[in-house]
Structures are given as C-alpha cells and as structure tokens.
Design a protein around this motif. Structure first.
Motif, PDB file in Angstrom:
ATOM      1  N   LEU A 184       0.833  -1.200   0.000  1.00  0.00           N
ATOM      2  CA  LEU A 184       0.000   0.000   0.000  1.00  0.00           C
ATOM      3  C   LEU A 184       0.869   1.252   0.000  1.00  0.00           C
ATOM      4  N   ARG A 185       1.917   1.262   0.802  1.00  0.00           N
ATOM      5  CA  ARG A 185       2.826   2.408   0.841  1.00  0.00           C
ATOM      6  C   ARG A 185       3.513   2.605  -0.505  1.00  0.00           C
ATOM      7  N   MET A 186       3.976   1.504  -1.111  1.00  0.00           N
ATOM      8  CA  MET A 186       4.659   1.586  -2.400  1.00  0.00           C
ATOM      9  C   MET A 186       3.721   2.087  -3.492  1.00  0.00           C
ATOM     10  N   MET A 187       2.478   1.622  -3.470  1.00  0.00           N
ATOM     11  CA  MET A 187       1.504   2.063  -4.472  1.00  0.00           C
ATOM     12  C   MET A 187       1.179   3.543  -4.281  1.00  0.00           C
ATOM     13  N   ARG A 188       1.052   3.954  -3.038  1.00  0.00           N
ATOM     14  CA  ARG A 188       0.778   5.367  -2.760  1.00  0.00           C
ATOM     15  C   ARG A 188       1.952   6.234  -3.197  1.00  0.00           C
ATOM     16  N   ASP A 189       3.172   5.832  -2.832  1.00  0.00           N
ATOM     17  CA  ASP A 189       4.367   6.614  -3.170  1.00  0.00           C
ATOM     18  C   ASP A 189       4.587   6.723  -4.674  1.00  0.00           C
ATOM     19  N   SER A 190       4.275   5.662  -5.405  1.00  0.00           N
ATOM     20  CA  SER A 190       4.477   5.673  -6.860  1.00  0.00           C
ATOM     21  C   SER A 190       3.226   6.158  -7.594  1.00  0.00           C
ATOM     22  N   ARG A 191       2.205   6.477  -6.845  1.00  0.00           N
ATOM     23  CA  ARG A 191       0.947   6.992  -7.406  1.00  0.00           C
ATOM     24  C   ARG A 191       0.397   6.065  -8.495  1.00  0.00           C
ATOM     25  N   THR A 192       0.357   4.778  -8.161  1.00  0.00           N
ATOM     26  CA  THR A 192      -0.155   3.780  -9.093  1.00  0.00           C
ATOM     27  C   THR A 192      -1.299   3.013  -8.450  1.00  0.00           C
ATOM     28  N   HIS A 193      -2.205   2.557  -9.266  1.00  0.00           N
ATOM     29  CA  HIS A 193      -3.362   1.812  -8.780  1.00  0.00           C
ATOM     30  C   HIS A 193      -3.251   0.323  -9.083  1.00  0.00           C
ATOM     31  N   LEU A 194      -2.225  -0.077  -9.790  1.00  0.00           N
ATOM     32  CA  LEU A 194      -2.088  -1.460 -10.210  1.00  0.00           C
ATOM     33  C   LEU A 194      -0.623  -1.872 -10.119  1.00  0.00           C
ATOM     34  N   ALA A 195      -0.394  -3.084  -9.621  1.00  0.00           N
ATOM     35  CA  ALA A 195       0.968  -3.619  -9.556  1.00  0.00           C
ATOM     36  C   ALA A 195       0.940  -5.079  -9.995  1.00  0.00           C
ATOM     37  N   THR A 196       2.007  -5.497 -10.659  1.00  0.00           N
ATOM     38  CA  THR A 196       2.134  -6.916 -10.974  1.00  0.00           C
ATOM     39  C   THR A 196       2.795  -7.599  -9.788  1.00  0.00           C
ATOM     40  N   VAL A 197       2.453  -8.852  -9.608  1.00  0.00           N
ATOM     41  CA  VAL A 197       3.060  -9.669  -8.554  1.00  0.00           C
ATOM     42  C   VAL A 197       3.876 -10.733  -9.273  1.00  0.00           C
ATOM     43  N   ASN A 198       5.178 -10.741  -8.971  1.00  0.00           N
ATOM     44  CA  ASN A 198       6.106 -11.628  -9.668  1.00  0.00           C
ATOM     45  C   ASN A 198       6.864 -12.492  -8.676  1.00  0.00           C
ATOM     46  N   ARG A 199       7.024 -13.771  -9.044  1.00  0.00           N
ATOM     47  CA  ARG A 199       7.832 -14.697  -8.243  1.00  0.00           C
ATOM     48  C   ARG A 199       8.851 -15.323  -9.187  1.00  0.00           C
ATOM     49  N   ASP A 200      10.120 -15.165  -8.851  1.00  0.00           N
ATOM     50  CA  ASP A 200      11.208 -15.722  -9.662  1.00  0.00           C
ATOM     51  C   ASP A 200      11.104 -15.290 -11.125  1.00  0.00           C
ATOM     52  N   GLY A 201      10.747 -14.015 -11.337  1.00  0.00           N
ATOM     53  CA  GLY A 201      10.678 -13.462 -12.680  1.00  0.00           C
ATOM     54  C   GLY A 201       9.423 -13.818 -13.454  1.00  0.00           C
ATOM     55  N   GLU A 202       8.530 -14.574 -12.857  1.00  0.00           N
ATOM     56  CA  GLU A 202       7.293 -14.985 -13.520  1.00  0.00           C
ATOM     57  C   GLU A 202       6.103 -14.231 -12.937  1.00  0.00           C
ATOM     58  N   LEU A 203       5.192 -13.822 -13.803  1.00  0.00           N
ATOM     59  CA  LEU A 203       3.989 -13.115 -13.382  1.00  0.00           C
ATOM     60  C   LEU A 203       3.061 -14.077 -12.647  1.00  0.00           C
ATOM     61  N   VAL A 204       2.719 -13.728 -11.407  1.00  0.00           N
ATOM     62  CA  VAL A 204       1.792 -14.516 -10.599  1.00  0.00           C
ATOM     63  C   VAL A 204       0.377 -13.977 -10.752  1.00  0.00           C
ATOM     64  N   GLY A 205       0.260 -12.648 -10.800  1.00  0.00           N
ATOM     65  CA  GLY A 205      -1.050 -12.017 -10.912  1.00  0.00           C
ATOM     66  C   GLY A 205      -0.946 -10.525 -10.682  1.00  0.00           C
ATOM     67  N   LEU A 206      -2.070  -9.921 -10.313  1.00  0.00           N
ATOM     68  CA  LEU A 206      -2.147  -8.478 -10.105  1.00  0.00           C
ATOM     69  C   LEU A 206      -2.694  -8.163  -8.724  1.00  0.00           C
ATOM     70  N   VAL A 207      -2.318  -6.993  -8.250  1.00  0.00           N
ATOM     71  CA  VAL A 207      -2.923  -6.410  -7.045  1.00  0.00           C
ATOM     72  C   VAL A 207      -3.265  -4.976  -7.407  1.00  0.00           C
ATOM     73  N   THR A 208      -4.469  -4.570  -7.055  1.00  0.00           N
ATOM     74  CA  THR A 208      -4.869  -3.192  -7.297  1.00  0.00           C
ATOM     75  C   THR A 208      -5.049  -2.470  -5.967  1.00  0.00           C
TER      76      THR A 208
END
Length: 142
Positions: free
Chosen positions: A104-128
């Motif tokens: 939440l802090r990172m999203m607020r600081d970067s002023r973004t509403h969407l983030a990708t979630v990655n594990r070992d360089g692979e896309l796991v999903g999204l968090v908004t």
C-alpha cells in the motif's frame, strides 16, 4: 453496552490489524490479466478496455514479459495509429512475500493503482489499490 465496539467498527479495526500479517500473496488476483502487445494501436487498447471493462491494461513484449501499463484515459490524448508503448507508464512490481501495508505504501508513493506480482521473474497475478482498500475496509456483508 459500555466499552463494546459496534460490529462494523470492530470488523474494520480487525481488518486494519490484519494488514500487519497479510502479504501480497494473500490478496493477489491470480490468472491471466488483460493485456495488449507492445505493438498494439491506440484503437486496440480502447477496444479491449471496452470489452473487458478494465481501464488499465498491461503492455507486453512479443515474448511475454510485461513492459508497462496503458491506461485507456491516456489513449484519448494521442493520435490514431499510436502504439501502446507511447501512452504506457511504468508498472510497479511486487513480490508475493511483501506485507500488504508495505505494498500500500509503495503504491501510494508511486501513485499507481495497479501492480504486478512476480515470483522468480514470472507473473503470478495483479494487485490493485482497490483490492488493498477492500480488504482494509471490509463491511459486515463481505
């Protein structure tokens, strides 16, 4: 009763306290997110946004990795035939192990509403941002 919290206030307080132990893995939306190739045109972004109802679409390389995010609003100010990479913005990448309060802090600081979630360089999903706030502000109906 004196000293007893109303159920709604209690539930919201519990949800806020849970943020201390929740990780991004607990709230990630797994699956294949809506995306367009980097070579997609403005019109393709607008069409897919209309079809899916998503205002933010991932922009991917031809080989699959996510390059950024295109917001349909940004396509309204560019000319016809413009590629997805022009209105594209950087994408915030999160690890599933990051605590939700940190996400939440990172999203607020970067002023973004969407983030990708990655594990070992692979896309796991999204968090908004909406996912995080819904978890924080659960109602008695949820």
């Amino acid at each position: 009763e004196t000293g007893v919290l109303d159920g709604t206030y209690r539930d919201n307080l519990v949800a806020a306290l849970e943020l201390q132990s929740l990780t991004v893995a607990d709230i990630v939306r797994a699956g294949v997110p809506s995306s367009v190739p980097a070579a997609a045109l403005r019109e393709d972004i607008q069409r897919l946004s209309g079809d899916t109802g998503h205002l933010r679409l991932l922009v991917r390389d031809e080989t699959g990795p996510v390059r950024g995010v295109a917001h349909v609003r940004d396509t309204l100010t560019v000319g016809s035939g413009v590629r997805a990479t022009e209105p594209m913005r950087p994408v915030l990448e999160l690890s599933p192990e990051i605590p939700v309060y940190e996400a939440l802090r990172m999203m607020r600081d970067s002023r973004t509403h969407l983030a990708t979630v990655n594990r070992d360089g692979e896309l796991v999903g999204l968090v908004t941002l909406t996912d995080v706030l819904r978890r924080l502000m659960r109602t008695a109906d949820a």
